[in-house]
Design an enzyme around this catalytic site. Structure first.
Site, short mmCIF file in Angstrom:
data_model
loop_
_atom_site.label_atom_id
_atom_site.label_comp_id
_atom_site.label_asym_id
_atom_site.label_seq_id
_atom_site.Cartn_x
_atom_site.Cartn_y
_atom_site.Cartn_z
N PRO A 31 43.02 -24.05 -3.06
CA PRO A 31 44.10 -24.29 -2.95
C PRO A 31 45.11 -24.01 -4.03
O PRO A 31 44.73 -24.29 -4.89
CB PRO A 31 44.47 -25.85 -2.43
CG PRO A 31 43.05 -26.42 -2.28
CD PRO A 31 41.92 -25.12 -3.10
N GLU A 32 46.20 -23.35 -3.94
CA GLU A 32 47.31 -23.32 -4.70
C GLU A 32 48.34 -24.20 -4.49
O GLU A 32 48.11 -25.13 -3.41
CB GLU A 32 47.85 -21.83 -4.87
CG GLU A 32 46.88 -20.83 -5.47
CD GLU A 32 47.69 -19.52 -5.91
OE1 GLU A 32 48.76 -19.61 -6.29
OE2 GLU A 32 46.94 -18.46 -5.79
N LYS A 58 48.73 -29.13 -9.09
CA LYS A 58 47.73 -29.05 -7.86
C LYS A 58 46.78 -30.47 -7.70
O LYS A 58 45.96 -30.64 -7.00
CB LYS A 58 46.72 -27.86 -7.90
CG LYS A 58 47.67 -26.51 -7.96
CD LYS A 58 46.69 -25.52 -8.49
CE LYS A 58 47.95 -24.19 -8.87
NZ LYS A 58 47.13 -23.23 -9.82
N ARG A 88 41.20 -12.77 -14.59
CA ARG A 88 41.61 -12.79 -13.23
C ARG A 88 41.76 -11.55 -12.58
O ARG A 88 42.33 -10.62 -13.08
CB ARG A 88 42.48 -13.79 -12.97
CG ARG A 88 42.93 -14.96 -13.72
CD ARG A 88 41.71 -16.06 -13.59
NE ARG A 88 41.93 -16.48 -12.34
CZ ARG A 88 42.61 -17.52 -12.10
NH1 ARG A 88 43.51 -18.13 -13.23
NH2 ARG A 88 42.93 -18.30 -10.81
#
Length: 287
Positions: A2-3, A58, A277
């Site tokens: 999840p972001e 988060k 990334r």
DNA sequence: GAGAGTGTTGTAAC
DNA sequence: GGTTACAACACTCT
């Protein structure tokens, strides 16, 4: 993974479902997921009532009535929190996605039963996520490690520029740095760069004021829109009700490598590696 | 079947 | 001090 939009969606859903419920004895199926004293974890949680759910970056914070600690849960890359009212249905009666048809399953590491018989399941394929009980002092330390979120009233253009000042890094790494801006993960960082027409491999020092302004606006717009649509759906993400997010179809560059750019039509979306990334952009209309 | 890649982030090393 | 590389893990994809 999840972001921020996904975590915020989970927070809202769970808060509406869980406030007022009282924890029964938690079932720890994979001890290393609990990053605090195991005995204390069960003891302090049992019979504790949930008064609210907050979020820092988060990280989810479950407020507990008459307890000196809060329950912190981080989902990291592949965590899920699923609330079920019985063995066959989620709250709201929706059927489960394939991954979560049977609960608990081999990726269910933590089960939080409530005194009313309902249950909250913590699933995590890669086991990077964690749960812990932490006192308020520790929460303050955690909070200080995060920058402002883009929708914070104090997140102004002047603030954004001050973050960039004197920094010697590339844009992608800057956007991903949670100490500077809290809440942008890999997907949305790529979408922000695309929306701002700026290549993610640009050195931050080279950004013009116009580009800085476009990036500032994009940070706020992209995240606001993603939260409105309950986040992205990729692989194993489901939200607090077990429903998929709705932002995936709105992604412009993430995961579209090799395909034509949706904006300029001429470019082909490239994928490179930045800050460790996978990074997506259109070489034609981002400069 | 081996090797690379995957949404996060703390830590160690430059 | 700032920035980057890597590890934590188990899976999928090439």
């Amino acid at each position: 993974m999840p972001e921020l939009p996904e975590v915020e969606t989970i927070r809202r859903d769970l808060e509406s479902l869980l406030v007022g419920r009282v924890f029964a004895q938690p079932e720890v199926r994979l001890p290393k997921i609990v990053k605090s004293n195991q005995g204390e974890f069960a003891e302090l949680l049992t019979n504790a009532e949930i008064t609210g759910i907050d979020r820092v970056g988060k990280l989810l914070l479950f407020r507990l009535k008459d307890r000196p600690v809060s329950l912190h849960i981080h989902l990291k890359m592949t965590g899920q929190l699923i609330y079920r009212t019985d063995d066959r249905f989620v709250a709201g009666g929706h059927p489960w996605p394939a991954l979560t048809t049977e609960l608990p399953h081999k990726y269910t590491h933590l089960i939080f039963p409530f005194t009313d018989g309902t249950k909250l399941y913590f699933n995590d394929l890669r086991q990077f996520g964690f749960a812990r009980l932490a006192p308020a002092t520790e929460e303050e330390q955690v909070r200080q490690k995060f920058g402002l979120e883009p929708h914070d009233p104090e997140f102004t253009f002047d603030h954004f520029r001050s973050l960039l000042r004197g920094r010697k890094t590339i844009l992608k790494a800057f956007l991903l740095n949670q100490q500077l801006i809290a809440g942008l993960g890999n997907i949305y960082a790529d979408e922000v760069c695309f929306a701002a027409h700026v290549r993610p491999d640009r050195p931050t020092a080279s950004l013009t004021e116009t580009e800085q302004d476009r990036l500032f606006q994009a940070c706020r717009d992209i995240l606001a829109e993603a939260i409105t649509h309950r986040g992205t759906t990729l692989h194993d993400y489901v939200d607090g009700n077990g429903e998929p997010g709705g932002y995936a179809k709105l992604l412009k560059v993430y995961g579209r490598e090799g395909q034509h750019c949706l904006r300029c039509k001429n470019g082909v979306i490239a994928k490179i590696r930045l800050a460790g990334r996978g990074t997506h952009f259109c070489p034609n209309c981002q400069s």
